[in-house]
Design an enzyme around this catalytic site. Structure first.
Site, PDB file in Angstrom:
ATOM      1  CG  ASP A   1       0.133  -4.022   6.059  1.00  0.00           C
ATOM      2  OD1 ASP A   1       0.035  -4.401   6.935  1.00  0.00           O
ATOM      3  OD2 ASP A   1       0.495  -2.777   5.575  1.00  0.00           O
TER       4      ASP A   1
ATOM      5  CD  GLU B   1      -4.937  -4.983   8.333  1.00  0.00           C
ATOM      6  OE1 GLU B   1      -4.670  -4.751   9.701  1.00  0.00           O
ATOM      7  OE2 GLU B   1      -4.460  -4.162   7.569  1.00  0.00           O
TER       8      GLU B   1
ATOM      9  CG  ASN C   1      -4.239  -8.417  14.232  1.00  0.00           C
ATOM     10  OD1 ASN C   1      -4.096  -7.435  15.182  1.00  0.00           O
ATOM     11  ND2 ASN C   1      -4.593  -8.004  12.846  1.00  0.00           N
TER      12      ASN C   1
ATOM     13  CG  ASN D   1      -1.614   1.269   1.484  1.00  0.00           C
ATOM     14  OD1 ASN D   1      -2.283   1.762   0.858  1.00  0.00           O
ATOM     15  ND2 ASN D   1      -1.331   1.983   2.497  1.00  0.00           N
TER      16      ASN D   1
ATOM     17  CG  HIS E   1      -5.691   1.973   4.232  1.00  0.00           C
ATOM     18  ND1 HIS E   1      -6.140   3.305   4.650  1.00  0.00           N
ATOM     19  CD2 HIS E   1      -5.635   1.208   5.130  1.00  0.00           C
ATOM     20  CE1 HIS E   1      -6.391   3.006   6.115  1.00  0.00           C
ATOM     21  NE2 HIS E   1      -5.988   1.919   6.383  1.00  0.00           N
TER      22      HIS E   1
HETATM   23  C1  LAG Z   1      -1.123  -2.704   9.006  1.00  0.00           C
HETATM   24  N1  LAG Z   1      -2.015  -3.023   8.637  1.00  0.00           N
HETATM   25  O1  LAG Z   1      -2.996  -2.471   7.632  1.00  0.00           O
HETATM   26  C2  LAG Z   1      -0.198  -3.214   9.890  1.00  0.00           C
HETATM   27  O2  LAG Z   1      -0.883  -4.391  10.439  1.00  0.00           O
HETATM   28  C3  LAG Z   1       0.127  -2.148  10.766  1.00  0.00           C
HETATM   29  O3  LAG Z   1       0.908  -3.348  11.836  1.00  0.00           O
HETATM   30  C4  LAG Z   1       1.048  -1.377  10.265  1.00  0.00           C
HETATM   31  O4  LAG Z   1       1.075  -0.337  11.505  1.00  0.00           O
HETATM   32  C5  LAG Z   1       0.146  -0.514   9.426  1.00  0.00           C
HETATM   33  N2  LAG Z   1      -0.779  -1.328   8.621  1.00  0.00           N
HETATM   34  C6  LAG Z   1       1.109   0.196   8.071  1.00  0.00           C
HETATM   35  O5  LAG Z   1       1.590  -1.172   7.539  1.00  0.00           O
HETATM   36  C7  LAG Z   1       2.463  -0.419  11.989  1.00  0.00           C
HETATM   37  C8  LAG Z   1       2.268   0.205  13.224  1.00  0.00           C
HETATM   38  C9  LAG Z   1       2.210   1.779  13.190  1.00  0.00           C
HETATM   39  C10 LAG Z   1       3.646   2.146  12.441  1.00  0.00           C
HETATM   40  C11 LAG Z   1       3.482   1.488  11.090  1.00  0.00           C
HETATM   41  C12 LAG Z   1       4.764   1.861  10.189  1.00  0.00           C
HETATM   42  O6  LAG Z   1       1.070  -0.097  14.109  1.00  0.00           O
HETATM   43  O7  LAG Z   1       2.478   2.502  14.536  1.00  0.00           O
HETATM   44  O8  LAG Z   1       3.559   3.694  12.106  1.00  0.00           O
HETATM   45  O9  LAG Z   1       3.523   0.122  11.402  1.00  0.00           O
HETATM   46  O10 LAG Z   1       5.824   1.291  10.821  1.00  0.00           O
HETATM   47  C13 LAG Z   1       4.771   4.106  12.687  1.00  0.00           C
HETATM   48  C14 LAG Z   1       4.692   5.277  14.080  1.00  0.00           C
HETATM   49  C15 LAG Z   1       3.742   6.407  13.239  1.00  0.00           C
HETATM   50  C16 LAG Z   1       4.452   7.219  12.282  1.00  0.00           C
HETATM   51  C17 LAG Z   1       4.623   5.964  11.172  1.00  0.00           C
HETATM   52  C18 LAG Z   1       5.670   6.580  10.088  1.00  0.00           C
HETATM   53  O11 LAG Z   1       4.022   4.479  14.872  1.00  0.00           O
HETATM   54  O12 LAG Z   1       3.648   7.265  14.373  1.00  0.00           O
HETATM   55  O13 LAG Z   1       3.692   8.092  11.604  1.00  0.00           O
HETATM   56  O14 LAG Z   1       5.654   4.914  11.638  1.00  0.00           O
HETATM   57  O15 LAG Z   1       6.740   6.971  10.383  1.00  0.00           O
END
Ligand code: LAG
Length: 473
Positions: free
Chosen positions: A187, A224, A287, A98, A191
């Site tokens: 994933d 997802e 999950n 995505n 979106h």
């Molecule tokens: C998913 N499914 O649609 C995944 O199951 C989930 O684990 C992913 O989020 C999300 N989509 C994007 O692939 C995870 C974390 C986020 C993290 C993201 C990217 O839950 O918290 O965001 O992976 O690493 C992190 C920071 C954010 C920031 C972002 C970009 O937490 O605050 O904005 O990175 O730097």
């Protein structure tokens, strides 16, 4: 694209979250294959940006489609897929297309790639600004365009309507199919536009027949899509061309076991509840996302209730069941077990089959893997002889293959019930195991009429009793 291609006599998918490829290969040979597990969902395979302190979520920020992550190299991945297939266990890859990364200064990847993220330049693919949607934040889940064309958590949003982008994604998917993978988890599918996904999936090759897939077999695709029923985007936009994660499954069971609903209502569990058609649904209690920061969802942390929910899921025929296998954590960002320079530390295996080194390995809990056996034994049978006490004590059988009882009430379960099993003495697979023909847990005697006395006391370790006919493999 909804056939998992499990090897006959196998069932149940386990998400080995953040495991290394070499360790998964061993797990297939030593445990998952012999126990009859159907497949493994593995963590993302594509190169990701290195984030300071190495949180688990860096793997959801791709920087290229090279196979180089903390889980291992391309060679190790190939070797794992081959060995798991030989052990009768299929591999499903968590694919992230995505988006690419968020903004990072001097972005560097786990395979050595670099990127100028602010300018949408990813030479490791290569992608440039032209391949992305114009930057905007997702901030309105009532607007499908906003959800699909803007950035999820600031992650640069690829435009899958572009032929060039489609080609890169299809090539990436075809390469994992070549080495013997059986399918993939998409994933953040919600979106992306369903019509783009449909085109991409349709261009992916058939499964590689060298890995014992029938000729012409299509990859299993599960997408997802988080749909609790209150947003612009619906799970029903995706299930005609692939399976979809059914997020309501875990929340409904968690609510019931947390006293916010009654188990008796689960007598018609499934589509009648507004869930997807069974063959379209991937179901799970928690999950890797919902187990963090969603206190209403049961996880390994409330183990008694959690095991009841998982046992219900594995005993019930609705959906494709996926088991979460976690590392211990106490906050959203808590790292997987890793050393001071960021290498993952693999689980050790204790003599009682459980894991050490900070790994929970729910799939290695007796109550869980024995219910996988139950699911195998009960394959292709329906729910029969539903019984409940009008509250939270329930029981049902699966054809004449298995019988389960669950005590979700605060008082003892003591009933004479029809089990539909052949007369005989059975070993409850929750409280024990049959070891050298001796049952280490409770025994249940099924009489000539198929009835048995079932007892689950509130002070027992587990709130479930389950018996089934032998599995011949
Ligand atoms: C998913 N499914 O649609 C995944 O199951 C989930 O684990 C992913 O989020 C999300 N989509 C994007 O692939 C995870 C974390 C986020 C993290 C993201 C990217 O839950 O918290 O965001 O992976 O690493 C992190 C920071 C954010 C920031 C972002 C970009 O937490 O605050 O904005 O990175 O730097």
């Amino acid at each position: 694209q909804k056939d998992l291609h499990y090897v006959p006599g196998h069932n149940g998918m386990v998400h080995l979250f953040e495991w290394k490829w070499g360790k998964i290969a061993e797990e297939c040979e030593n445990f998952l294959g012999p126990m009859g597990f159907g497949g493994v969902q593995v963590s993302p395979i594509q190169e990701n940006v290195i984030v300071k302190n190495r949180p688990w979520w860096e793997r959801y920020q791709p920087i290229s489609y090279k196979w180089a992550t903390r889980s291992g190299t391309a060679e190790e991945f190939k070797d794992m897929v081959r060995r798991c297939n030989n052990a009768g266990v299929r591999i499903y890859v968590d694919v992230v297309f995505n988006h690419m990364t968020g903004n990072h200064k001097n972005a560097k990847g786990t395979g050595g790639s670099t990127a100028d993220t602010q300018n949408f330049n990813y030479p490791g693919v290569p992608y440039s600004g032209f391949d992305f949607h114009v930057s905007c934040p997702i901030n309105n889940y009532q607007d499908a365009g906003n959800v699909r064309n803007c950035e999820l958590s600031g992650l640069h949003d690829l435009d899958q309507s572009k032929e060039y982008v489609r080609e890169k994604i299809v090539n990436f998917l075809n390469k994992i199919i070549d080495v013997g993978v059986a399918g993939y988890r998409v994933d953040a599918a919600k979106h992306m536009w369903p019509e783009d996904l449909k085109v991409i999936y349709s261009r992916v090759k058939n499964l590689n027949p060298e890995h014992n897939f029938p000729s012409g077999a299509r990859p299993y695709v599960f997408q997802e899509v988080i749909d609790y029923g209150s947003e612009a985007i619906s799970k029903y936009e995706y299930n005609s061309f692939g399976a979809v994660t059914e997020f309501r499954y875990g929340i409904e069971l968690s609510n019931a076991l947390n006293g916010k609903n009654q188990l008796k209502w689960f007598s018609n569990w499934g589509e009648a509840w507004g869930l997807l058609p069974s063959q379209d649904a991937v179901v799970f209690i928690d999950n890797h996302d919902t187990q963090r920061g969603h206190p209403e969802i049961l996880t390994y942390k409330s183990s008694k209730k959690y095991k009841m929910a998982v046992a219900f899921m594995l005993a019930h025929p609705y959906g494709t069941a996926r088991i979460m296998s976690s590392f211990a954590f106490d906050s959203f960002d808590a790292n997987p077990p890793q050393d001071s320079i960021g290498n993952l530390i693999s689980p050790t295996i204790n003599s009682d089959k459980t894991c050490g080194n900070g790994w929970i390995c729910e799939h290695r809990w007796r109550q869980v893997y024995n219910m996988v056996r139950f699911r195998i034994a009960a394959n292709n049978t329906d729910v029969n002889n539903w019984w409940d006490n009008g509250q939270n004590q329930i029981a049902f059988s699966r054809g004449n293959a298995g019988f389960i009882a669950i005590n979700g009430d605060g008082h003892d379960f003591k009933q004479h019930l029809y089990t539909s099993l052949q007369p005989g003495i059975y070993c409850d697979v929750i409280s024990g195991n049959l070891e050298n023909n001796v049952c280490t847990g409770k025994t249940v005697t099924v009489d000539q009429n198929g009835k048995a006395y079932i007892e689950i006391l509130v002070n027992e370790e587990d709130g479930v009793l389950a018996i089934h006919r032998q599995v011949n493999n």
